[in-house]
Design a protein around this motif. Structure first.
Motif, PDB file in Angstrom:
ATOM      1  N   PHE A 184       0.474  -3.070  -7.540  1.00 37.08           N
ATOM      2  CA  PHE A 184       1.638  -3.958  -7.259  1.00 37.08           C
ATOM      3  C   PHE A 184       3.008  -3.851  -7.486  1.00 37.08           C
ATOM      4  CE2 PHE A 184      -1.638  -7.339  -9.248  1.00 37.08           C
ATOM      5  CZ  PHE A 184      -0.481  -8.415  -9.109  1.00 37.08           C
ATOM      6  N   VAL A 185       4.009  -3.541  -6.996  1.00 38.55           N
ATOM      7  CA  VAL A 185       4.598  -2.773  -6.599  1.00 38.55           C
ATOM      8  C   VAL A 185       6.237  -3.097  -7.774  1.00 38.55           C
ATOM      9  CG1 VAL A 185       7.408  -2.389  -5.101  1.00 38.55           C
ATOM     10  CG2 VAL A 185       5.047  -3.266  -4.051  1.00 38.55           C
ATOM     11  N   ALA A 186       6.321  -2.013  -8.194  1.00 43.77           N
ATOM     12  CA  ALA A 186       7.358  -2.109  -9.202  1.00 43.77           C
ATOM     13  C   ALA A 186       8.816  -3.043  -8.818  1.00 43.77           C
ATOM     14  CB  ALA A 186       7.974  -0.902 -10.301  1.00 43.77           C
ATOM     15  N   SER A 213      14.370  -6.944   4.401  1.00 42.75           N
ATOM     16  CA  SER A 213      15.364  -6.201   4.610  1.00 42.75           C
ATOM     17  C   SER A 213      15.482  -4.771   4.244  1.00 42.75           C
ATOM     18  CB  SER A 213      16.487  -7.050   3.313  1.00 42.75           C
ATOM     19  OG  SER A 213      17.519  -6.660   3.296  1.00 42.75           O
ATOM     20  N   LEU A 214      15.739  -3.801   5.240  1.00 40.03           N
ATOM     21  CA  LEU A 214      15.081  -2.575   4.858  1.00 40.03           C
ATOM     22  C   LEU A 214      15.913  -1.672   4.257  1.00 40.03           C
ATOM     23  CD1 LEU A 214      13.243  -0.705   7.718  1.00 40.03           C
ATOM     24  CD2 LEU A 214      15.227   1.105   5.984  1.00 40.03           C
ATOM     25  N   ASN A 215      16.309  -1.271   2.998  1.00 42.64           N
ATOM     26  CA  ASN A 215      15.989  -0.341   2.234  1.00 42.64           C
ATOM     27  C   ASN A 215      16.627   0.517   2.858  1.00 42.64           C
ATOM     28  OD1 ASN A 215      18.271   0.693   0.063  1.00 42.64           O
ATOM     29  ND2 ASN A 215      17.155  -0.330  -1.512  1.00 42.64           N
ATOM     30  N   MET A 216      17.624   1.847   2.847  1.00 40.28           N
ATOM     31  CA  MET A 216      17.711   2.840   3.808  1.00 40.28           C
ATOM     32  C   MET A 216      16.458   4.174   2.507  1.00 40.28           C
ATOM     33  SD  MET A 216      18.347   3.278   6.901  1.00 40.28           S
ATOM     34  CE  MET A 216      18.953   2.255   8.373  1.00 40.28           C
ATOM     35  N   GLU A 217      16.927   3.728   1.574  1.00 36.55           N
ATOM     36  CA  GLU A 217      16.605   4.708   0.439  1.00 36.55           C
ATOM     37  C   GLU A 217      15.198   5.109  -0.119  1.00 36.55           C
ATOM     38  OE1 GLU A 217      16.032   4.472  -4.762  1.00 36.55           O
ATOM     39  OE2 GLU A 217      16.760   2.632  -3.871  1.00 36.55           O
ATOM     40  N   ASN A 219       1.028  -0.951   0.163  1.00 39.39           N
ATOM     41  CA  ASN A 219      -0.024   0.051  -0.176  1.00 39.39           C
ATOM     42  C   ASN A 219       0.983   1.417  -0.413  1.00 39.39           C
ATOM     43  OD1 ASN A 219       0.747  -0.989   2.970  1.00 39.39           O
ATOM     44  ND2 ASN A 219      -0.859   0.830   3.582  1.00 39.39           N
ATOM     45  N   ALA A 220       1.833   1.288  -0.536  1.00 45.77           N
ATOM     46  CA  ALA A 220       3.535   2.126  -0.984  1.00 45.77           C
ATOM     47  C   ALA A 220       3.518   2.112  -2.256  1.00 45.77           C
ATOM     48  CB  ALA A 220       4.261   2.486   0.543  1.00 45.77           C
ATOM     49  N   PRO A 221       4.413   3.082  -2.917  1.00 48.76           N
ATOM     50  CA  PRO A 221       5.368   3.004  -3.653  1.00 48.76           C
ATOM     51  C   PRO A 221       6.787   1.770  -3.881  1.00 48.76           C
ATOM     52  CG  PRO A 221       5.470   5.129  -3.151  1.00 48.76           C
ATOM     53  CD  PRO A 221       4.841   4.307  -2.255  1.00 48.76           C
ATOM     54  N   PHE A 222       6.815   1.323  -2.601  1.00 50.45           N
ATOM     55  CA  PHE A 222       7.858   0.238  -2.178  1.00 50.45           C
ATOM     56  C   PHE A 222       7.128  -0.752  -0.702  1.00 50.45           C
ATOM     57  CE2 PHE A 222       8.311   3.182   1.510  1.00 50.45           C
ATOM     58  CZ  PHE A 222       9.339   2.121   2.231  1.00 50.45           C
ATOM     59  N   GLY A 223       7.771  -1.996  -1.798  1.00 57.84           N
ATOM     60  CA  GLY A 223       7.925  -2.776  -0.848  1.00 57.84           C
ATOM     61  C   GLY A 223       8.794  -3.577  -0.450  1.00 57.84           C
ATOM     62  N   TYR A 224       9.193  -4.766   1.215  1.00 62.53           N
ATOM     63  CA  TYR A 224      10.177  -5.099   1.623  1.00 62.53           C
ATOM     64  C   TYR A 224      11.093  -6.146   0.948  1.00 62.53           C
ATOM     65  CZ  TYR A 224       9.600  -1.671   5.732  1.00 62.53           C
ATOM     66  OH  TYR A 224       9.398  -1.119   5.978  1.00 62.53           O
ATOM     67  N   GLU A 225      11.694  -6.499   0.548  1.00 59.44           N
ATOM     68  CA  GLU A 225      12.768  -7.648  -0.244  1.00 59.44           C
ATOM     69  C   GLU A 225      12.699  -8.424   1.456  1.00 59.44           C
ATOM     70  OE1 GLU A 225      15.847  -6.361  -3.941  1.00 59.44           O
ATOM     71  OE2 GLU A 225      16.594  -5.737  -1.465  1.00 59.44           O
ATOM     72  N   HIS A 226      12.536  -9.700   1.160  1.00 54.69           N
ATOM     73  CA  HIS A 226      12.663 -10.561   2.238  1.00 54.69           C
ATOM     74  C   HIS A 226      13.118 -12.155   2.009  1.00 54.69           C
ATOM     75  CE1 HIS A 226       8.654 -10.991   0.051  1.00 54.69           C
ATOM     76  NE2 HIS A 226       8.711 -12.267   0.402  1.00 54.69           N
ATOM     77  N   PHE A 227      13.793 -12.753   3.138  1.00 52.00           N
ATOM     78  CA  PHE A 227      14.161 -13.900   2.935  1.00 52.00           C
ATOM     79  C   PHE A 227      12.864 -14.410   3.041  1.00 52.00           C
ATOM     80  CE2 PHE A 227      18.105 -11.460   2.358  1.00 52.00           C
ATOM     81  CZ  PHE A 227      18.392 -12.996   1.347  1.00 52.00           C
ATOM     82  N   VAL A 228      12.774 -16.315   3.495  1.00 57.21           N
ATOM     83  CA  VAL A 228      11.809 -16.812   3.668  1.00 57.21           C
ATOM     84  C   VAL A 228      12.442 -18.343   3.969  1.00 57.21           C
ATOM     85  CG1 VAL A 228       9.663 -18.264   3.230  1.00 57.21           C
ATOM     86  CG2 VAL A 228       9.983 -15.366   2.863  1.00 57.21           C
TER      87      VAL A 228
END
Length: 285
Positions: free
Chosen positions: A283-285, A126-130, A33-42
């Motif tokens: 959908f996040v680009a 994984s939080l991206n400081m960008e 629900n934002a212009p970005f999402g979090y990359e993540h390990f599972v």
């Protein structure tokens, strides 16, 4: 509902997450629900593909600020400590390695590695400081919604934990959707005591070093006091480490008992698994 490409892992761009004995894959968040999402390990337990009728407890792990991405393909930083360290330790042990292969100085007890890896699905964003400092509770909630549709998750046994910035994120996410979690384990973090009533019925295990010079002990103490004020004493454990500074997470995540504790509680409420309305996601680009 199936998300487009939701089950397609991608290359993290570094070898640190490579495993031979346990599934540990890297994904993009596809809906947010934002212009970005979090990359993540599972990670999924070794028997996940065999016990097809079973649903599994889930641990969402939130790393600290020092483990954030600050450049392209730096997600390896999120693997140094906490839950992903346990997953990689398990793989190393199964490979016959006896030394810890990350940047922490203390090895992880083998029984803890086995307990977590074999009994829980784990998710490590994984939080991206960008995109700025700090965990966004609404985006994390959307990510959890994606996870519970992708995997066989026991919705009565979803746990969130994190340290430092992730300790703050643990409380913030729980206050955002308090009926979603079976336990909270914030480590050397803090929260808003005025909102503690929102999570007073969720079992806590708080950890903090008495000598912490980054986030002072009083940050956890204030939350503990507020929870006690709202009658949550029977649900809250508070472990203080008299000789530790900021790094109380190595001791906390090396404690077999905390993961036994996670397997015991069940949520008081049903529902609230998807707290971000579908119309708010894209959908996040």
């Amino acid at each position: 509902m199936a998300f487009s490409n939701a089950s397609t892992p991608k290359d993290p761009g570094h070898p640190y997450a490579k495993t031979k004995h346990i599934s540990f894959e890297f994904f993009d968040q596809r809906r947010s629900n934002a212009p970005f999402g979090y990359e993540h390990f599972v990670s999924v337990p070794p028997n996940y593909g065999k016990e097809l009728e079973k649903s599994w407890p889930l641990i969402l792990f939130l790393h600290g600020a020092g483990e954030s991405q600050r450049a392209v393909k730096e997600s390896y930083a999120s693997l140094w400590h906490g839950v992903p360290k346990l997953i990689l330790c398990y793989d190393a042990l199964k490979s016959g390695q006896t030394k810890q292969g990350d940047k922490s100085t203390d090895p992880v007890p083998a029984d803890v590695c086995e307990m977590v890896t074999e009994n829980f699905i784990t998710v490590t964003p994984s939080l991206n400081m960008e995109w700025g400092y700090g965990w966004n509770a609404s985006i994390l909630s959307a990510l959890l919604g994606e996870i519970v549709e992708r995997y066989r998750v026991d919705l009565e046994s979803v746990h969130v934990t994190g340290f430092s910035m992730g300790g703050y994120g643990t409380w913030d996410l729980a206050m955002h959707s308090p009926k979603r979690f079976a336990t909270l384990m914030p480590i050397c973090g803090g929260g808003d005591p005025a909102r503690a009533t929102l999570v007073k019925d969720v079992p806590h295990w708080i950890h903090h070093g008495d000598k912490d010079d980054i986030i002072p002990l009083r940050a956890s103490q204030q939350m503990f006091n507020a929870l006690a004020k709202y009658g949550a004493a029977e649900y809250v454990k508070f472990t203080r480490y008299p000789d530790l500074m900021h790094d109380s997470w190595t001791a906390a995540y090396g404690n077999f008992e905390v993961f036994e504790w996670m397997l015991r509680p069940k949520r008081k409420w049903k529902g609230d698994e998807r707290v971000v309305p579908e119309e708010n996601k894209a959908f996040v680009a």
